[in-house]
Design a protein around this motif. Structure first.
Motif, PDB file in Angstrom:
ATOM      1  N   VAL A 112      -1.584   9.144  13.463  1.00 37.64           N
ATOM      2  CA  VAL A 112      -2.371  10.259  13.977  1.00 37.64           C
ATOM      3  C   VAL A 112      -2.187  11.488  13.097  1.00 37.64           C
ATOM      4  O   VAL A 112      -3.143  12.241  12.840  1.00 37.64           O
ATOM      5  N   ALA A 113      -0.963  11.708  12.599  1.00 37.96           N
ATOM      6  CA  ALA A 113      -0.721  12.831  11.689  1.00 37.96           C
ATOM      7  C   ALA A 113      -1.595  12.718  10.444  1.00 37.96           C
ATOM      8  O   ALA A 113      -2.209  13.695  10.003  1.00 37.96           O
ATOM      9  N   SER A 114      -1.673  11.511   9.889  1.00 39.01           N
ATOM     10  CA  SER A 114      -2.477  11.308   8.683  1.00 39.01           C
ATOM     11  C   SER A 114      -3.959  11.503   8.971  1.00 39.01           C
ATOM     12  O   SER A 114      -4.670  12.198   8.233  1.00 39.01           O
ATOM     13  N   ARG A 115      -4.443  10.911  10.061  1.00 34.74           N
ATOM     14  CA  ARG A 115      -5.868  10.961  10.361  1.00 34.74           C
ATOM     15  C   ARG A 115      -6.321  12.333  10.855  1.00 34.74           C
ATOM     16  O   ARG A 115      -7.505  12.671  10.786  1.00 34.74           O
ATOM     17  N   SER A 116      -5.365  13.156  11.326  1.00 34.20           N
ATOM     18  CA  SER A 116      -5.696  14.518  11.749  1.00 34.20           C
ATOM     19  C   SER A 116      -5.332  15.547  10.689  1.00 34.20           C
ATOM     20  O   SER A 116      -5.435  16.749  10.933  1.00 34.20           O
ATOM     21  N   GLN A 117      -4.899  15.069   9.518  1.00 32.65           N
ATOM     22  CA  GLN A 117      -4.489  15.939   8.412  1.00 32.65           C
ATOM     23  C   GLN A 117      -3.427  16.944   8.859  1.00 32.65           C
ATOM     24  O   GLN A 117      -3.467  18.122   8.506  1.00 32.65           O
ATOM     25  N   GLY A 118      -2.468  16.440   9.638  1.00 36.94           N
ATOM     26  CA  GLY A 118      -1.325  17.251  10.014  1.00 36.94           C
ATOM     27  C   GLY A 118      -1.494  18.092  11.258  1.00 36.94           C
ATOM     28  O   GLY A 118      -0.579  18.843  11.612  1.00 36.94           O
ATOM     29  N   ALA A 119      -2.632  17.989  11.948  1.00 31.16           N
ATOM     30  CA  ALA A 119      -2.770  18.727  13.208  1.00 31.16           C
ATOM     31  C   ALA A 119      -1.816  18.174  14.268  1.00 31.16           C
ATOM     32  O   ALA A 119      -1.430  18.881  15.199  1.00 31.16           O
ATOM     33  N   PHE A 120      -1.466  16.916  14.133  1.00 30.82           N
ATOM     34  CA  PHE A 120      -0.390  16.317  14.924  1.00 30.82           C
ATOM     35  C   PHE A 120       0.744  16.006  13.961  1.00 30.82           C
ATOM     36  O   PHE A 120       0.510  15.455  12.887  1.00 30.82           O
ATOM     37  N   LEU A 260       1.537  32.842  24.875  1.00 32.27           N
ATOM     38  CA  LEU A 260       1.951  31.894  23.852  1.00 32.27           C
ATOM     39  C   LEU A 260       1.858  30.476  24.409  1.00 32.27           C
ATOM     40  O   LEU A 260       2.558  30.122  25.353  1.00 32.27           O
ATOM     41  N   SER A 261       0.987  29.682  23.834  1.00 26.81           N
ATOM     42  CA  SER A 261       0.836  28.293  24.251  1.00 26.81           C
ATOM     43  C   SER A 261       2.034  27.471  23.797  1.00 26.81           C
ATOM     44  O   SER A 261       2.610  27.706  22.727  1.00 26.81           O
ATOM     45  N   HIS A 262       2.399  26.457  24.601  1.00 28.82           N
ATOM     46  CA  HIS A 262       3.482  25.568  24.168  1.00 28.82           C
ATOM     47  C   HIS A 262       3.002  24.589  23.106  1.00 28.82           C
ATOM     48  O   HIS A 262       3.820  23.919  22.469  1.00 28.82           O
ATOM     49  N   THR A 263       1.687  24.488  22.902  1.00 27.18           N
ATOM     50  CA  THR A 263       1.157  23.654  21.818  1.00 27.18           C
ATOM     51  C   THR A 263       1.236  24.435  20.520  1.00 27.18           C
ATOM     52  O   THR A 263       0.635  25.503  20.389  1.00 27.18           O
ATOM     53  N   LEU A 264       1.996  23.899  19.571  1.00 24.86           N
ATOM     54  CA  LEU A 264       2.155  24.558  18.277  1.00 24.86           C
ATOM     55  C   LEU A 264       1.250  23.918  17.242  1.00 24.86           C
ATOM     56  O   LEU A 264       1.000  22.711  17.272  1.00 24.86           O
ATOM     57  N   ASP A 265       0.764  24.740  16.327  1.00 25.42           N
ATOM     58  CA  ASP A 265       0.012  24.232  15.186  1.00 25.42           C
ATOM     59  C   ASP A 265       1.026  23.868  14.112  1.00 25.42           C
ATOM     60  O   ASP A 265       1.660  24.752  13.522  1.00 25.42           O
ATOM     61  N   VAL A 272      -0.783  27.779  18.946  1.00 25.19           N
ATOM     62  CA  VAL A 272      -2.209  27.855  18.664  1.00 25.19           C
ATOM     63  C   VAL A 272      -2.738  29.172  19.212  1.00 25.19           C
ATOM     64  O   VAL A 272      -2.274  29.677  20.246  1.00 25.19           O
ATOM     65  N   ALA A 273      -3.721  29.732  18.517  1.00 25.54           N
ATOM     66  CA  ALA A 273      -4.180  31.082  18.852  1.00 25.54           C
ATOM     67  C   ALA A 273      -5.623  31.120  19.344  1.00 25.54           C
ATOM     68  O   ALA A 273      -6.163  32.194  19.556  1.00 25.54           O
ATOM     69  N   HIS A 274      -6.275  29.965  19.535  1.00 23.37           N
ATOM     70  CA  HIS A 274      -7.666  29.988  19.977  1.00 23.37           C
ATOM     71  C   HIS A 274      -7.744  30.028  21.501  1.00 23.37           C
ATOM     72  O   HIS A 274      -6.721  30.096  22.193  1.00 23.37           O
ATOM     73  N   VAL A 298      -4.900  21.378  18.927  1.00 26.49           N
ATOM     74  CA  VAL A 298      -4.556  22.199  17.760  1.00 26.49           C
ATOM     75  C   VAL A 298      -5.807  22.559  16.970  1.00 26.49           C
ATOM     76  O   VAL A 298      -5.995  23.714  16.550  1.00 26.49           O
ATOM     77  N   LEU A 299      -6.692  21.602  16.782  1.00 23.95           N
ATOM     78  CA  LEU A 299      -7.862  21.809  15.922  1.00 23.95           C
ATOM     79  C   LEU A 299      -8.935  22.668  16.581  1.00 23.95           C
ATOM     80  O   LEU A 299      -9.716  23.334  15.877  1.00 23.95           O
ATOM     81  N   GLY A 300      -9.004  22.652  17.916  1.00 28.10           N
ATOM     82  CA  GLY A 300     -10.049  23.417  18.585  1.00 28.10           C
ATOM     83  C   GLY A 300     -11.372  22.672  18.613  1.00 28.10           C
ATOM     84  O   GLY A 300     -11.506  21.577  18.062  1.00 28.10           O
ATOM     85  N   PRO A 301     -12.406  23.254  19.230  1.00 29.26           N
ATOM     86  CA  PRO A 301     -13.647  22.525  19.477  1.00 29.26           C
ATOM     87  C   PRO A 301     -14.567  22.375  18.270  1.00 29.26           C
ATOM     88  O   PRO A 301     -15.573  21.672  18.370  1.00 29.26           O
TER      89      PRO A 301
END
Length: 341
Positions: A112-120, A260-265, A272-274, A298-301
């Motif tokens: 998932v990290a690879s396919r999301s380019q590091g978003a996970f 502050l979201s517990h989900t980190l980028d 995440v700031a969106h 992380v990536l947003g919509p």
């Protein structure tokens, strides 16, 4: 991850999401519904299943609890003796041969990290500790805990299940381990001859089989805010799992009073700031749904929608109002729209 969905009564105005194929015989008439539950991973677990009235529940409960305890013993960063904590303390070049279940989680996380380019990124642990969303020892001894982390630096050899610590990387699998636990509990039930069941661990759910009436397991997606006016969504969990990533249950105020979201980028090491309040993903595997929900959060919509289209993921984003955007807004991926009844 936060609790995100719950089995409830039908909502008269709910949208329905139904899998494209519903197959297999339902639970036999005469079976009764059993309910089991307990605590795990800082949350609760529950199982609903159809079986004979004479089902011995105590051995089944012990088998389920043993699986959950094993996941904690391997993947909980809150446990100093857990396997993940031992890996995090390894010196540069140190390595461990992982048990099958841990190896499956690491391999999936890196895919998932690879396919999301590091978003996970499963190596986000130091930043998690720094921002106060995990145990302090995740960041202990590191001088820069908010730098972009490095899943590409992990030495992983799937054939031998050997994972190597490059030095200073801290694993945190909280965005995938709970989904993995759901899958493992579901497997225990299937292996016990109980194919018609609903597993829920802290809002990550997997529904398998059918009720004697031929109905699937219906669950209502939890709204991120009671004031959200968007239409509710009801899902038929039949061979499907659902997971949600969101900021509405686990968050805290920053030094400047910001949320502050517990989900980190992982690409920045910061929350995440969106304006996305939640992302829900459907997948045959709760583990994959769990990881993908985090990546899409992380990536947003915008970026996330492109990834969901590429991966054919049923996903829904809910954004809260902002000064620049009046009202709540939702984004549905094409694969999710295809499930609308």
């Amino acid at each position: 991850m936060s609790a995100t969905a719950q089995a409830t009564a039908a909502h008269p105005q709910a949208r329905l999401l139904i899998p494209t194929q519903v197959s297999g015989p339902p639970a036999p008439w005469g079976q009764v519904q059993h309910r089991l539950g307990g605590d795990t991973m800082g949350t609760s677990w529950s199982v609903q299943l159809w079986a004979g009235a004479d089902l011995p529940e105590a051995p089944l409960r012990r088998a389920i609890q043993a699986v959950l305890d094993d996941v904690i013993a391997q993947m909980s960063t809150w446990e100093p003796d857990a396997l993940i904590s031992r890996f995090n303390r390894l010196p540069p070049g140190g390595s461990l041969v992982l048990p099958d279940s841990f190896a499956l989680v690491i391999d999936t996380a890196l895919r998932v990290a690879s396919r999301s380019q590091g978003a996970f990124d499963p190596t986000v642990g130091a930043a998690v500790g720094h921002w106060g969303f995990g145990p302090a020892q995740l960041a202990a001894g590191l001088t820069d805990t908010t730098r972009p982390v490095g899943w590409t630096q992990l030495g992983w050899v799937p054939a031998t299940r050997r994972l190597t610590q490059p030095g200073g990387l801290r694993l945190d699998l909280s965005a995938i381990a709970k989904g993995h636990a759901v899958d493992r509990v579901s497997a225990v039930l299937r292996d016990s001859g109980l194919p018609h069941h609903l597993v829920d661990i802290g809002g990550e759910l997997s529904g398998q089989g059918l009720k004697p009436s031929g109905q699937p397991w219906w669950v209502d997606l939890e709204m991120p805010d009671p004031a959200c006016p968007l239409p509710p969504t009801r899902v038929a969990l039949h061979g499907l799992a659902v997971a949600t990533s969101g900021d509405y249950r686990r968050w805290r105020l920053g030094a400047q009073g910001q949320r502050l979201s517990h989900t980190l980028d992982p690409r920045t090491g910061a929350p995440v700031a969106h304006a996305v309040a939640s992302v829900t993903v459907l997948h045959p595997s709760a583990m994959w749904a769990d990881a993908w929900a985090t990546a899409l959060m992380v990536l947003g919509p915008v970026e996330g929608l492109a990834l969901a289209e590429a991966e054919d993921l049923p996903a829904i984003w809910i954004e809260r109002p902002t000064p620049a955007q009046a009202g709540w807004r939702e984004t549905l991926s094409p694969a999710l729209r295809a499930l609308l009844a």
